[in-house]
Motif scaffolding. Structure first.
Motif, PDB file in Angstrom:
ATOM      1  N   TYR A  33       0.851  -1.189   0.000  1.00 17.06           N
ATOM      2  CA  TYR A  33       0.000   0.000   0.000  1.00 17.06           C
ATOM      3  C   TYR A  33       0.890   1.243   0.000  1.00 17.06           C
ATOM      4  O   TYR A  33       1.706   1.447   0.900  1.00 17.06           O
ATOM      5  N   GLU A  34       0.756   2.093  -1.017  1.00 19.37           N
ATOM      6  CA  GLU A  34       1.616   3.271  -1.161  1.00 19.37           C
ATOM      7  C   GLU A  34       0.790   4.511  -1.493  1.00 19.37           C
ATOM      8  O   GLU A  34       0.848   5.044  -2.593  1.00 19.37           O
ATOM      9  N   PRO A  35       0.019   5.019  -0.552  1.00 17.21           N
ATOM     10  CA  PRO A  35      -0.725   6.251  -0.811  1.00 17.21           C
ATOM     11  C   PRO A  35       0.213   7.450  -0.846  1.00 17.21           C
ATOM     12  O   PRO A  35       1.350   7.385  -0.371  1.00 17.21           O
ATOM     13  N   SER A  36      -0.271   8.538  -1.399  1.00 14.69           N
ATOM     14  CA  SER A  36       0.496   9.782  -1.304  1.00 14.69           C
ATOM     15  C   SER A  36       0.479  10.257   0.143  1.00 14.69           C
ATOM     16  O   SER A  36      -0.511  10.103   0.865  1.00 14.69           O
ATOM     17  N   VAL A  37       1.605  10.826   0.592  1.00 11.66           N
ATOM     18  CA  VAL A  37       1.766  11.183   2.003  1.00 11.66           C
ATOM     19  C   VAL A  37       2.230  12.624   2.125  1.00 11.66           C
ATOM     20  O   VAL A  37       3.164  13.057   1.430  1.00 11.66           O
ATOM     21  N   SER A  38       1.580  13.361   3.021  1.00 10.52           N
ATOM     22  CA  SER A  38       2.051  14.691   3.406  1.00 10.52           C
ATOM     23  C   SER A  38       2.634  14.607   4.810  1.00 10.52           C
ATOM     24  O   SER A  38       1.971  14.126   5.728  1.00 10.52           O
ATOM     25  N   PRO A  60       8.424   5.950  -2.157  1.00  9.71           N
ATOM     26  CA  PRO A  60       8.551   6.722  -3.408  1.00  9.71           C
ATOM     27  C   PRO A  60       8.558   8.228  -3.138  1.00  9.71           C
ATOM     28  O   PRO A  60       7.584   8.769  -2.610  1.00  9.71           O
ATOM     29  N   MET A  61       9.637   8.894  -3.485  1.00  5.85           N
ATOM     30  CA  MET A  61       9.748  10.320  -3.212  1.00  5.85           C
ATOM     31  C   MET A  61       8.716  11.144  -3.979  1.00  5.85           C
ATOM     32  O   MET A  61       8.291  12.209  -3.510  1.00  5.85           O
ATOM     33  N   GLU A  62       8.258  10.635  -5.115  1.00  7.70           N
ATOM     34  CA  GLU A  62       7.262  11.377  -5.884  1.00  7.70           C
ATOM     35  C   GLU A  62       5.895  11.368  -5.181  1.00  7.70           C
ATOM     36  O   GLU A  62       5.004  12.148  -5.548  1.00  7.70           O
ATOM     37  N   SER A  96      -1.743  17.862   0.499  1.00  5.37           N
ATOM     38  CA  SER A  96      -2.443  17.225  -0.623  1.00  5.37           C
ATOM     39  C   SER A  96      -2.415  15.703  -0.554  1.00  5.37           C
ATOM     40  O   SER A  96      -3.055  15.039  -1.358  1.00  5.37           O
ATOM     41  N   GLY A  97      -1.677  15.119   0.396  1.00  8.45           N
ATOM     42  CA  GLY A  97      -1.551  13.672   0.465  1.00  8.45           C
ATOM     43  C   GLY A  97      -2.806  12.990   0.984  1.00  8.45           C
ATOM     44  O   GLY A  97      -3.594  13.577   1.730  1.00  8.45           O
ATOM     45  N   GLU A  98      -2.964  11.723   0.606  1.00  8.78           N
ATOM     46  CA  GLU A  98      -4.072  10.918   1.128  1.00  8.78           C
ATOM     47  C   GLU A  98      -3.863  10.604   2.607  1.00  8.78           C
ATOM     48  O   GLU A  98      -4.815  10.453   3.368  1.00  8.78           O
ATOM     49  N   VAL A  99      -2.597  10.475   2.991  1.00  3.27           N
ATOM     50  CA  VAL A  99      -2.229  10.132   4.357  1.00  3.27           C
ATOM     51  C   VAL A  99      -1.346  11.239   4.914  1.00  3.27           C
ATOM     52  O   VAL A  99      -0.554  11.848   4.190  1.00  3.27           O
ATOM     53  N   LEU A 100      -1.496  11.506   6.209  1.00  9.80           N
ATOM     54  CA  LEU A 100      -0.659  12.477   6.895  1.00  9.80           C
ATOM     55  C   LEU A 100       0.311  11.756   7.820  1.00  9.80           C
ATOM     56  O   LEU A 100      -0.099  10.877   8.592  1.00  9.80           O
ATOM     57  N   LEU A 101       1.580  12.118   7.735  1.00  8.11           N
ATOM     58  CA  LEU A 101       2.573  11.677   8.712  1.00  8.11           C
ATOM     59  C   LEU A 101       2.804  12.842   9.660  1.00  8.11           C
ATOM     60  O   LEU A 101       3.357  13.868   9.274  1.00  8.11           O
ATOM     61  N   MET A 102       2.346  12.681  10.884  1.00  8.94           N
ATOM     62  CA  MET A 102       2.513  13.717  11.903  1.00  8.94           C
ATOM     63  C   MET A 102       3.807  13.411  12.666  1.00  8.94           C
ATOM     64  O   MET A 102       3.963  12.317  13.229  1.00  8.94           O
ATOM     65  N   THR A 103       4.708  14.375  12.681  1.00  9.18           N
ATOM     66  CA  THR A 103       5.996  14.126  13.324  1.00  9.18           C
ATOM     67  C   THR A 103       6.592  15.433  13.830  1.00  9.18           C
ATOM     68  O   THR A 103       6.192  16.518  13.411  1.00  9.18           O
ATOM     69  N   ASP A 104       7.536  15.319  14.760  1.00  8.22           N
ATOM     70  CA  ASP A 104       8.199  16.483  15.342  1.00  8.22           C
ATOM     71  C   ASP A 104       9.605  16.609  14.786  1.00  8.22           C
ATOM     72  O   ASP A 104      10.157  15.669  14.204  1.00  8.22           O
ATOM     73  N   ALA A 111       1.069   0.791   6.145  1.00 13.67           N
ATOM     74  CA  ALA A 111       0.540  -0.547   5.860  1.00 13.67           C
ATOM     75  C   ALA A 111      -0.757  -0.850   6.607  1.00 13.67           C
ATOM     76  O   ALA A 111      -1.712  -1.368   6.002  1.00 13.67           O
ATOM     77  N   PRO A 112      -0.873  -0.546   7.923  1.00 13.70           N
ATOM     78  CA  PRO A 112      -2.143  -0.841   8.608  1.00 13.70           C
ATOM     79  C   PRO A 112      -3.312   0.023   8.143  1.00 13.70           C
ATOM     80  O   PRO A 112      -4.474  -0.350   8.349  1.00 13.70           O
TER      81      PRO A 112
END
Length: 363
Positions: free
Chosen positions: A40-45, A70-72, A124-132, A147-148
């Motif tokens: 599973y490789e959604p676009s990520v912000s 994928p960096m794109e 704009s990503g389908e998924v958000l990576l929240m990080t500090d 993946a989950p």
């Protein structure tokens, strides 16, 4: 007085020993079933709030550009909360290496929730990576975190923060991480590690700009919608453990935020409305009662020194608090005793700051 002492001991024993053992047994016997999809490789912000963290910008962004993903499909948004050091210049230096790395800047400090809301408008990503900004990620962290999310019942995925150092706070975090892993394996966590977690873009509503604990507000809102909050051990971020003075200030803010959550989300305290009521009460609410149990235990033990049991309890408490005073000079037991006292003292100060309105969303 003996009854009061035994009730206090029961609360302390259940909260710090009984519940962790029980939830670990439940996780082992009744683990939740999830559909993980490694492909599973959604676009990520990636959303990163920053305030005066120039020294951490380079290691963090280097770790993001080294992700096994994928960096794109990766967009990196950095929100500078009116930083006055070289943080903004350090971020801009990386923009040439990744076309979708963008710096958003506030002219005056407004806090992390406002920063998240501003990045959310741009993401704009389908998924958000929240990080500090402090914690660099392992290369496989993002792939493990998304993946989950292939399972529609999963609302958020918490990563695994690994602390360097052998301070009492570092030892305590290992215990806390084990507890969270058990909750996330059984049926759901009741919070996430704010330094590293993912969720779907569509599931994140704009945050109240005065909320203190976004890393509890967000997942608990999802949990109230019956979505699962899971723990992903392979998604690793790294940080240094705080020493006790820094950990005290951090926990005061965190625990003040807990009281704010109770006020803003009273449904959490209603069994039929909170699907993780058992875990929430045992992990979050009872810990806020423990400082008062410690004070009551000390009071009745001293007042009843003529009673052999209470005299023994008074002696035990005296030795424990002496060990806490000695701290690391007694090795690991002293460090743990000191951290335990620091965290419970922080709960009392956190309540005072919340009631006095002295908490803040800036960091």
């Amino acid at each position: 007085m003996t009854g009061v002492a035994l009730a206090c001991l029961a609360l302390l024993a259940y909260t710090y020993l009984g519940y962790p053992v029980l939830i670990a047994l439940l996780a082992r016997g009744f683990p939740m079933r999830l559909r993980r999809d490694a492909d599973y490789e959604p676009s990520v912000s990636v959303l990163i709030p920053v305030f005066n963290a120039e020294a951490h910008v380079g290691p963090k962004l280097e770790s993001l550009l080294a992700l096994d993903y994928p960096m794109e499909k990766l967009e990196i948004l950095v929100y500078s909360d009116a930083s006055s050091d070289g943080s903004d210049r350090a971020v801009e230096a990386f923009a040439a290496r990744h076309a979708d790395l963008h710096l958003l800047r506030a002219d005056r400090r407004s806090g992390k929730p406002a920063g998240i809301n501003r990045m959310l408008e741009t993401a704009s990503g389908e998924v958000l990576l929240m990080t500090d900004i402090r914690q660099p990620l392992d290369p496989g962290a993002l792939r493990a975190l998304v993946a989950p999310l292939a399972d529609p019942s999963v609302g958020a995925v918490s990563g695994n923060l690994v602390l360097r150092g052998r301070s009492g706070a570092g030892l305590y975090w290992r215990y806390e991480r084990w507890l969270r892993h058990s909750e996330g394996t059984f049926r759901s966590m009741v919070g996430v590690t704010g330094a590293i977690y993912t969720l779907r873009r569509r599931d994140l509503e704009p945050l109240p700009t005065d909320i203190i604990l976004d890393d509890m507000w967000v997942p608990l809102k999802l949990r109230l919608r019956r979505m699962k909050i899971v723990f992903e051990e392979r998604a690793v971020a790294h940080d240094d453990a705080f020493q006790d003075p820094q950990e005290f200030q951090r926990k005061v803010r965190t625990l003040a935020g807990n009281y704010q959550l109770f006020a803003r989300l009273p449904r959490l305290l209603v069994p039929v409305l909170n699907p993780s009521f058992f875990e929430f009460m045992s992990h979050k609410v009872f810990r806020l009662l423990c400082p008062w149990a410690l004070l009551a235990l000390a009071a009745v033990s001293i007042a009843g020194v003529g009673n052999p049991l209470l005299a023994l309890l008074a002696l035990g408490q005296g030795l424990f608090y002496l060990a806490a005073l000695a701290g690391r000079r007694l090795g690991r037991p002293g460090a743990l005793a000191r951290t335990f006292v620091v965290l419970n003292a922080a709960a009392v100060v956190g309540l005072y700051r919340y009631l006095a309105g002295r908490h803040t969303v800036t960091w």
